[in-house]
Motif scaffolding. Structure first.
Motif, PDB file in Angstrom:
ATOM      1  N   ASN A 183       0.909  -1.369  -0.013  1.00 45.02           N
ATOM      2  CA  ASN A 183      -0.216   0.033   0.156  1.00 45.02           C
ATOM      3  C   ASN A 183       0.885   1.291   0.292  1.00 45.02           C
ATOM      4  O   ASN A 183       0.588   2.194  -0.444  1.00 45.02           O
TER       5      ASN A 183
ATOM      6  N   GLU B 110       3.989   1.612  -1.507  1.00 46.97           N
ATOM      7  CA  GLU B 110       4.494   1.652  -2.525  1.00 46.97           C
ATOM      8  C   GLU B 110       3.516   2.360  -3.531  1.00 46.97           C
ATOM      9  O   GLU B 110       3.878   3.263  -4.367  1.00 46.97           O
ATOM     10  N   ALA B 111       2.307   1.708  -3.537  1.00 46.13           N
ATOM     11  CA  ALA B 111       1.145   2.274  -4.433  1.00 46.13           C
ATOM     12  C   ALA B 111       0.910   3.522  -4.306  1.00 46.13           C
ATOM     13  O   ALA B 111       0.718   4.483  -5.192  1.00 46.13           O
ATOM     14  N   ALA B 112       0.864   4.114  -2.957  1.00 43.39           N
ATOM     15  CA  ALA B 112       0.628   5.354  -2.770  1.00 43.39           C
ATOM     16  C   ALA B 112       1.664   6.395  -3.049  1.00 43.39           C
ATOM     17  O   ALA B 112       1.602   7.583  -3.678  1.00 43.39           O
TER      18      ALA B 112
ATOM     19  N   SER C 293       3.956   5.799  -5.829  1.00 38.23           N
ATOM     20  CA  SER C 293       3.785   5.797  -7.122  1.00 38.23           C
ATOM     21  C   SER C 293       2.726   6.732  -7.705  1.00 38.23           C
ATOM     22  O   SER C 293       2.998   7.215  -8.561  1.00 38.23           O
ATOM     23  N   LYS C 294       1.642   6.679  -7.104  1.00 36.81           N
ATOM     24  CA  LYS C 294       0.529   7.689  -7.331  1.00 36.81           C
ATOM     25  C   LYS C 294       0.682   9.141  -6.862  1.00 36.81           C
ATOM     26  O   LYS C 294      -0.192  10.011  -7.123  1.00 36.81           O
ATOM     27  N   ARG C 295       1.887   9.672  -6.129  1.00 34.00           N
ATOM     28  CA  ARG C 295       1.932  10.715  -5.768  1.00 34.00           C
ATOM     29  C   ARG C 295       1.910  11.855  -6.645  1.00 34.00           C
ATOM     30  O   ARG C 295       2.723  11.725  -7.547  1.00 34.00           O
ATOM     31  N   ALA C 296       1.100  12.731  -6.607  1.00 36.45           N
ATOM     32  CA  ALA C 296       1.106  13.883  -7.554  1.00 36.45           C
ATOM     33  C   ALA C 296       2.217  14.879  -7.189  1.00 36.45           C
ATOM     34  O   ALA C 296       2.674  14.953  -6.048  1.00 36.45           O
TER      35      ALA C 296
END
Length: 68
Positions: free
Chosen positions: A38, A40-42, A44-47
């Motif tokens: 979770n 790592e997913a967050a 990678s989606k970081r704006a």
């Protein structure tokens, strides 16, 4: 709380100032794996935030004030 009374010039009240040590929770096995996935997913989606307009405005202000 207790009081020292045998030496009047050293008489002071002492209070207990201890803080309880709390245990640190540790994730293990599946919970740890899920947490890492979770995170790592967050990440990678970081704006990203574009501050170029604010930087340009700040530079204009500094130039007018003859600071840069």
């Amino acid at each position: 709380m207790f009081q020292i009374t045998f030496l009047p010039f050293l008489a002071k009240e002492y209070k207990t100032m201890a803080i309880a040590i709390k245990s640190i929770p540790t994730l293990k096995n599946d919970a740890a794996k899920a947490f890492v996935q979770n995170a790592e997913a967050a990440a990678s989606k970081r704006a990203t935030v574009n501050f170029s307009r604010q930087v340009a405005s700040t530079r204009t202000i500094l130039k007018k004030a003859k600071m840069k």
